[in-house]
Write an enzyme that holds these catalytic residues in place. Sequence first.
Site, mmCIF file in Angstrom:
data_model
loop_
_atom_site.group_PDB
_atom_site.id
_atom_site.type_symbol
_atom_site.label_atom_id
_atom_site.label_comp_id
_atom_site.label_asym_id
_atom_site.label_seq_id
_atom_site.Cartn_x
_atom_site.Cartn_y
_atom_site.Cartn_z
ATOM 1 N N ASP A 119 0.846 -1.195 0.000
ATOM 2 C CA ASP A 119 0.000 0.000 0.000
ATOM 3 C C ASP A 119 0.877 1.239 0.000
ATOM 4 O O ASP A 119 2.008 1.228 0.478
ATOM 5 C CB ASP A 119 -0.948 0.015 1.199
ATOM 6 C CG ASP A 119 -0.215 0.182 2.517
ATOM 7 O OD1 ASP A 119 -0.010 1.344 2.936
ATOM 8 O OD2 ASP A 119 0.165 -0.825 3.124
ATOM 9 N N ASP A 150 0.422 5.653 0.475
ATOM 10 C CA ASP A 150 -0.446 6.776 0.830
ATOM 11 C C ASP A 150 0.030 8.033 0.100
ATOM 12 O O ASP A 150 1.218 8.361 0.136
ATOM 13 C CB ASP A 150 -0.419 7.038 2.336
ATOM 14 C CG ASP A 150 -0.962 5.860 3.134
ATOM 15 O OD1 ASP A 150 -1.836 5.151 2.609
ATOM 16 O OD2 ASP A 150 -0.504 5.649 4.268
ATOM 17 N N ASP A 195 -3.864 4.634 -1.282
ATOM 18 C CA ASP A 195 -4.846 5.368 -0.486
ATOM 19 C C ASP A 195 -4.641 6.860 -0.665
ATOM 20 O O ASP A 195 -3.507 7.354 -0.634
ATOM 21 C CB ASP A 195 -4.713 5.005 0.993
ATOM 22 C CG ASP A 195 -5.273 3.626 1.295
ATOM 23 O OD1 ASP A 195 -6.109 3.140 0.501
ATOM 24 O OD2 ASP A 195 -4.877 3.034 2.322
#
Length: 336
Positions: A71, A73, A125
Amino acid sequence: MADLHSTFTEFDGIIKLNSTKKSSLRTSRNSIREDIRKYFDEKREDHSVSFKGQGSFMMNTTIKPISNEFDLDDGVYIFGKEEDRPTPQTAHNWIYDAVKNRTSSESLDKNTCVRVIYKSDYHIDLPIYYKVDKSKDEYTLDDEVPELAHLSKGWIKSDPYAFKKWFDGEAKNKPQLKRIVRYLKSWSDKKQTDNSKLIFPSGMIFTILASNCFIEDERDDISLLETLKAIQEEIDDTRFDDAYYECYRPTVDETEDLLNKYAAKTTKENFLNALDSFIKSGNQAIELESKKDACAKWQKHLGDRFPCSTIKEESSDTSARVFSNPDQIGFDHKSA
Protein backbone atom coordinates in the site's frame (compact mmCIF):
# COMPACT_ATOMS: atom_id res chain seq x y z
CA MET A 1 27.80 -15.63 21.40
CA ALA A 2 26.10 -15.94 17.99
CA ASP A 3 26.52 -12.79 15.91
CA LEU A 4 23.62 -12.58 13.44
CA HIS A 5 24.13 -9.01 12.24
CA SER A 6 24.74 -10.12 8.65
CA THR A 7 21.65 -12.37 8.76
CA PHE A 8 19.52 -9.43 9.87
CA THR A 9 20.85 -7.14 7.13
CA GLU A 10 20.18 -9.92 4.60
CA PHE A 11 16.64 -10.14 5.97
CA ASP A 12 16.28 -6.39 5.57
CA GLY A 13 17.14 -6.75 1.91
CA ILE A 14 14.42 -9.38 1.57
CA ILE A 15 11.62 -7.38 3.21
CA LYS A 16 12.23 -3.82 2.02
CA LEU A 17 11.02 -2.44 -1.29
CA ASN A 18 13.43 -2.78 -4.18
CA SER A 19 13.95 -0.10 -6.82
CA THR A 20 11.72 -1.87 -9.36
CA LYS A 21 8.73 -1.98 -7.01
CA LYS A 22 9.32 1.63 -5.93
CA SER A 23 9.33 2.72 -9.56
CA SER A 24 6.09 0.85 -10.27
CA LEU A 25 4.36 2.43 -7.28
CA ARG A 26 5.55 5.91 -8.26
CA THR A 27 4.30 5.45 -11.82
CA SER A 28 0.84 4.46 -10.59
CA ARG A 29 0.81 7.31 -8.07
CA ASN A 30 1.73 9.86 -10.73
CA SER A 31 -0.99 8.59 -13.07
CA ILE A 32 -3.55 9.06 -10.31
CA ARG A 33 -2.27 12.56 -9.67
CA GLU A 34 -2.77 13.42 -13.34
CA ASP A 35 -6.36 12.13 -13.19
CA ILE A 36 -7.10 14.36 -10.20
CA ARG A 37 -5.39 17.41 -11.71
CA LYS A 38 -7.43 16.98 -14.90
CA TYR A 39 -10.66 16.69 -12.91
CA PHE A 40 -9.96 19.91 -10.99
CA ASP A 41 -8.88 21.78 -14.13
CA GLU A 42 -12.11 20.85 -15.87
CA LYS A 43 -14.69 20.84 -13.06
CA ARG A 44 -13.53 22.80 -10.01
CA GLU A 45 -12.77 26.39 -10.91
CA ASP A 46 -13.02 27.53 -7.26
CA HIS A 47 -10.45 25.05 -6.05
CA SER A 48 -6.93 23.92 -6.90
CA VAL A 49 -5.11 20.78 -5.89
CA SER A 50 -1.61 19.56 -5.07
CA PHE A 51 -0.11 16.44 -3.57
CA LYS A 52 2.31 15.28 -0.94
CA GLY A 53 3.49 11.73 -0.38
CA GLN A 54 3.15 10.45 3.15
CA GLY A 55 3.50 7.35 5.25
CA SER A 56 6.10 4.59 5.28
CA PHE A 57 6.82 4.80 1.54
CA MET A 58 8.13 8.34 1.95
CA MET A 59 10.01 7.42 5.15
CA ASN A 60 11.59 4.34 3.54
CA THR A 61 10.20 1.98 6.19
CA THR A 62 7.76 0.10 3.96
CA ILE A 63 8.08 -3.68 4.03
CA LYS A 64 6.93 -6.37 1.64
CA PRO A 65 3.95 -7.86 3.48
CA ILE A 66 3.62 -11.63 3.58
CA SER A 67 0.32 -11.22 1.71
CA ASN A 68 2.24 -9.32 -1.02
CA GLU A 69 -0.38 -6.56 -1.08
CA PHE A 70 1.55 -3.30 -0.88
CA ASP A 71 0.00 0.00 0.00
CA LEU A 72 1.03 3.58 -0.64
CA ASP A 73 -0.45 6.78 0.83
CA ASP A 74 -0.57 9.97 -1.23
CA GLY A 75 -2.07 13.06 0.35
CA VAL A 76 -4.44 15.11 -1.84
CA TYR A 77 -4.50 18.78 -0.78
CA ILE A 78 -7.46 20.87 -1.92
CA PHE A 79 -7.01 24.66 -1.74
CA GLY A 80 -9.83 27.17 -1.72
CA LYS A 81 -11.59 29.87 0.26
CA GLU A 82 -13.18 29.08 3.60
CA GLU A 83 -16.65 29.82 2.22
CA ASP A 84 -16.01 27.32 -0.59
CA ARG A 85 -15.00 24.49 1.72
CA PRO A 86 -16.96 21.32 0.77
CA THR A 87 -18.28 18.77 3.24
CA PRO A 88 -15.94 15.81 3.81
CA GLN A 89 -18.28 13.59 1.80
CA THR A 90 -18.31 16.03 -1.11
CA ALA A 91 -14.50 16.19 -1.08
CA HIS A 92 -14.39 12.38 -1.13
CA ASN A 93 -16.88 12.36 -4.02
CA TRP A 94 -14.66 14.68 -6.07
CA ILE A 95 -11.61 12.48 -5.67
CA TYR A 96 -13.60 9.28 -6.19
CA ASP A 97 -15.03 10.62 -9.45
CA ALA A 98 -11.56 11.66 -10.59
CA VAL A 99 -9.98 8.23 -10.13
CA LYS A 100 -12.87 5.76 -10.50
CA ASN A 101 -11.77 4.68 -14.00
CA ARG A 102 -8.04 4.47 -13.29
CA THR A 103 -8.10 0.65 -12.85
CA SER A 104 -10.47 -2.18 -13.67
CA SER A 105 -11.11 -2.71 -9.95
CA GLU A 106 -13.73 -0.58 -8.26
CA SER A 107 -12.28 2.17 -6.07
CA LEU A 108 -13.35 2.29 -2.43
CA ASP A 109 -14.58 5.29 -0.46
CA LYS A 110 -13.27 4.70 3.05
CA ASN A 111 -13.62 6.73 6.23
CA THR A 112 -10.28 8.53 5.89
CA CYS A 113 -9.40 8.12 2.21
CA VAL A 114 -10.35 7.01 -1.27
CA ARG A 115 -8.59 3.76 -2.22
CA VAL A 116 -7.51 2.88 -5.76
CA ILE A 117 -6.94 -0.86 -6.14
CA TYR A 118 -4.45 -2.36 -8.55
CA LYS A 119 -5.07 -6.05 -9.15
CA SER A 120 -1.39 -6.90 -9.41
CA ASP A 121 -0.48 -6.54 -5.75
CA TYR A 122 -1.04 -3.09 -4.32
CA HIS A 123 -3.43 -0.26 -3.60
CA ILE A 124 -3.01 3.49 -3.23
CA ASP A 125 -4.85 5.37 -0.49
CA LEU A 126 -5.73 9.01 -1.07
CA PRO A 127 -6.42 10.89 2.18
CA ILE A 128 -7.95 14.29 1.38
CA TYR A 129 -7.01 17.57 3.08
CA TYR A 130 -8.26 21.15 2.84
CA LYS A 131 -6.21 24.30 3.18
CA VAL A 132 -7.53 27.82 2.91
CA ASP A 133 -4.34 29.52 1.76
CA LYS A 134 -2.07 28.07 -0.87
CA SER A 135 1.66 28.67 -0.62
CA LYS A 136 3.52 29.83 -3.74
CA ASP A 137 5.39 26.55 -3.50
CA GLU A 138 2.88 23.71 -3.62
CA TYR A 139 5.32 21.46 -1.76
CA THR A 140 5.54 23.82 1.22
CA LEU A 141 2.61 22.51 3.19
CA ASP A 142 3.72 23.18 6.74
CA ASP A 143 2.75 26.85 7.04
CA GLU A 144 -0.75 25.89 8.21
CA VAL A 145 -2.05 22.63 9.66
CA PRO A 146 -4.27 20.97 7.06
CA GLU A 147 -7.61 19.38 7.90
CA LEU A 148 -8.43 15.83 6.91
CA ALA A 149 -11.79 14.94 5.39
CA HIS A 150 -12.96 12.27 7.83
CA LEU A 151 -16.38 10.87 6.95
CA SER A 152 -17.44 10.16 10.53
CA LYS A 153 -15.58 12.92 12.42
CA GLY A 154 -15.82 15.79 9.92
CA TRP A 155 -12.83 18.01 9.16
CA ILE A 156 -10.06 17.20 11.66
CA LYS A 157 -6.56 18.65 11.98
CA SER A 158 -3.98 16.24 10.63
CA ASP A 159 -0.44 16.75 9.36
CA PRO A 160 1.25 13.54 8.13
CA TYR A 161 3.92 15.58 6.35
CA ALA A 162 4.98 17.00 9.71
CA PHE A 163 5.23 13.42 11.01
CA LYS A 164 7.50 12.52 8.10
CA LYS A 165 9.70 15.52 8.87
CA TRP A 166 9.84 14.49 12.54
CA PHE A 167 10.91 10.96 11.64
CA ASP A 168 13.46 12.23 9.13
CA GLY A 169 15.00 14.17 12.00
CA GLU A 170 14.97 11.14 14.30
CA ALA A 171 16.54 8.89 11.65
CA LYS A 172 19.13 11.38 10.37
CA ASN A 173 22.49 9.60 10.20
CA LYS A 174 20.81 6.54 11.78
CA PRO A 175 20.16 4.02 8.99
CA GLN A 176 19.92 1.33 11.63
CA LEU A 177 16.78 2.93 13.07
CA LYS A 178 14.93 2.46 9.77
CA ARG A 179 15.99 -1.18 9.71
CA ILE A 180 14.72 -1.64 13.28
CA VAL A 181 11.35 -0.17 12.27
CA ARG A 182 11.17 -2.59 9.33
CA TYR A 183 12.02 -5.54 11.62
CA LEU A 184 9.23 -4.54 14.01
CA LYS A 185 6.76 -4.24 11.15
CA SER A 186 7.79 -7.67 9.87
CA TRP A 187 7.25 -9.14 13.32
CA SER A 188 3.77 -7.60 13.43
CA ASP A 189 3.02 -8.86 9.92
CA LYS A 190 4.09 -12.39 10.86
CA LYS A 191 1.98 -12.46 14.04
CA GLN A 192 -1.15 -11.19 12.32
CA THR A 193 -0.67 -13.50 9.34
CA ASP A 194 -0.46 -16.47 11.70
CA ASN A 195 -3.59 -15.35 13.52
CA SER A 196 -6.03 -13.20 11.54
CA LYS A 197 -7.94 -12.35 14.74
CA LEU A 198 -4.86 -10.91 16.42
CA ILE A 199 -4.77 -7.12 16.57
CA PHE A 200 -1.35 -5.46 16.71
CA PRO A 201 -0.55 -1.73 16.90
CA SER A 202 -0.16 0.22 13.66
CA GLY A 203 3.06 0.85 11.79
CA MET A 204 2.98 4.46 12.97
CA ILE A 205 2.99 3.30 16.60
CA PHE A 206 5.96 1.01 16.00
CA THR A 207 7.75 3.88 14.26
CA ILE A 208 7.20 6.19 17.23
CA LEU A 209 8.12 3.58 19.84
CA ALA A 210 11.26 2.55 17.96
CA SER A 211 12.32 6.18 17.56
CA ASN A 212 11.69 7.02 21.23
CA CYS A 213 13.40 3.88 22.53
CA PHE A 214 16.09 3.25 19.92
CA ILE A 215 19.31 1.67 21.22
CA GLU A 216 22.10 1.84 18.67
CA ASP A 217 24.66 -0.94 18.34
CA GLU A 218 27.12 -2.09 15.70
CA ARG A 219 25.05 -5.29 15.49
CA ASP A 220 21.40 -5.24 14.36
CA ASP A 221 20.45 -8.26 16.49
CA ILE A 222 21.64 -6.53 19.65
CA SER A 223 20.11 -3.18 18.63
CA LEU A 224 16.74 -4.84 18.01
CA LEU A 225 16.81 -6.74 21.29
CA GLU A 226 17.82 -3.71 23.37
CA THR A 227 15.25 -1.51 21.61
CA LEU A 228 12.56 -4.12 22.34
CA LYS A 229 13.57 -4.12 26.00
CA ALA A 230 13.44 -0.32 26.13
CA ILE A 231 9.97 -0.35 24.52
CA GLN A 232 8.79 -2.91 27.06
CA GLU A 233 10.09 -0.85 29.97
CA GLU A 234 8.31 2.18 28.48
CA ILE A 235 4.84 0.72 27.87
CA ASP A 236 4.42 -2.62 29.70
CA ASP A 237 2.64 -1.50 32.87
CA THR A 238 1.87 -5.16 33.70
CA ARG A 239 5.57 -5.86 34.30
CA PHE A 240 7.11 -2.47 35.16
CA ASP A 241 5.76 -0.10 37.81
CA ASP A 242 7.06 3.00 36.04
CA ALA A 243 5.68 2.04 32.62
CA TYR A 244 2.62 3.61 30.97
CA TYR A 245 0.71 1.94 28.19
CA GLU A 246 0.72 5.08 26.07
CA CYS A 247 2.08 6.32 22.74
CA TYR A 248 1.47 9.96 21.87
CA ARG A 249 1.88 11.50 18.46
CA PRO A 250 4.96 13.74 18.17
CA THR A 251 2.97 16.01 15.82
CA VAL A 252 -0.66 17.11 15.48
CA ASP A 253 -2.62 15.90 17.38
CA GLU A 254 -0.02 15.64 20.17
CA THR A 255 -2.72 14.92 22.77
CA GLU A 256 -3.82 11.73 21.00
CA ASP A 257 -2.73 8.51 22.68
CA LEU A 258 -2.44 6.14 19.75
CA LEU A 259 -2.24 3.03 21.95
CA ASN A 260 -5.64 3.81 23.42
CA LYS A 261 -7.15 2.18 20.33
CA TYR A 262 -5.36 -1.04 21.33
CA ALA A 263 -6.15 -0.92 25.04
CA ALA A 264 -8.92 -3.50 25.17
CA LYS A 265 -7.94 -6.15 27.72
CA THR A 266 -7.37 -9.05 25.32
CA THR A 267 -5.71 -6.90 22.65
CA LYS A 268 -3.32 -5.36 25.14
CA GLU A 269 -2.49 -8.69 26.79
CA ASN A 270 -1.82 -10.38 23.46
CA PHE A 271 0.49 -7.61 22.31
CA LEU A 272 2.46 -7.29 25.55
CA ASN A 273 2.79 -11.08 25.91
CA ALA A 274 4.02 -11.34 22.32
CA LEU A 275 6.53 -8.57 23.03
CA ASP A 276 7.76 -10.40 26.12
CA SER A 277 8.08 -13.67 24.18
CA PHE A 278 10.05 -11.89 21.43
CA ILE A 279 12.44 -10.49 24.04
CA LYS A 280 12.92 -13.85 25.74
CA SER A 281 13.78 -15.50 22.42
CA GLY A 282 16.13 -12.65 21.60
CA ASN A 283 17.92 -13.06 24.91
CA GLN A 284 18.32 -16.78 24.27
CA ALA A 285 19.54 -16.18 20.71
CA ILE A 286 22.22 -13.74 21.81
CA GLU A 287 23.58 -16.21 24.36
CA LEU A 288 23.70 -19.24 22.06
CA GLU A 289 26.97 -20.34 20.47
CA SER A 290 25.41 -21.87 17.37
CA LYS A 291 24.30 -19.35 14.76
CA LYS A 292 21.74 -21.78 13.34
CA ASP A 293 20.21 -22.36 16.76
CA ALA A 294 20.16 -18.61 17.40
CA CYS A 295 18.61 -17.99 14.00
CA ALA A 296 15.79 -20.40 14.80
CA LYS A 297 14.96 -18.31 17.88
CA TRP A 298 14.60 -15.14 15.78
CA GLN A 299 12.85 -16.95 12.93
CA LYS A 300 10.10 -18.05 15.29
CA HIS A 301 9.02 -14.41 15.52
CA LEU A 302 10.10 -12.98 12.15
CA GLY A 303 8.93 -15.83 9.94
CA ASP A 304 10.35 -18.14 7.31
CA ARG A 305 11.72 -15.21 5.31
CA PHE A 306 14.34 -14.76 8.01
CA PRO A 307 17.23 -16.45 6.14
CA CYS A 308 18.50 -19.22 8.41
CA SER A 309 19.26 -21.50 5.45
CA THR A 310 22.12 -19.27 4.30
CA ILE A 311 23.99 -19.48 7.60
CA LYS A 312 27.27 -21.36 7.50
CA GLU A 313 28.21 -22.60 10.92
CA GLU A 314 31.79 -21.97 11.93
CA SER A 315 33.60 -24.99 13.32
CA SER A 316 34.08 -23.31 16.70
CA ASP A 317 30.32 -22.72 16.95
CA THR A 318 29.42 -26.40 16.66
CA SER A 319 32.37 -27.98 18.41
CA ALA A 320 31.77 -26.05 21.60
CA ARG A 321 28.14 -27.13 21.56
CA VAL A 322 28.65 -30.79 20.64
CA PHE A 323 31.49 -31.48 23.08
CA SER A 324 30.49 -29.19 25.90
CA ASN A 325 29.54 -32.18 28.09
CA PRO A 326 32.47 -34.56 28.80
CA ASP A 327 30.02 -37.36 29.60
CA GLN A 328 28.98 -37.41 25.93
CA ILE A 329 32.48 -38.51 24.81
CA GLY A 330 33.07 -42.26 24.77
CA PHE A 331 36.27 -44.21 25.23
CA ASP A 332 36.96 -44.22 21.48
CA HIS A 333 36.65 -40.43 21.37
CA LYS A 334 33.32 -40.63 19.54
CA SER A 335 30.14 -39.15 20.93
CA ALA A 336 28.01 -41.66 22.75
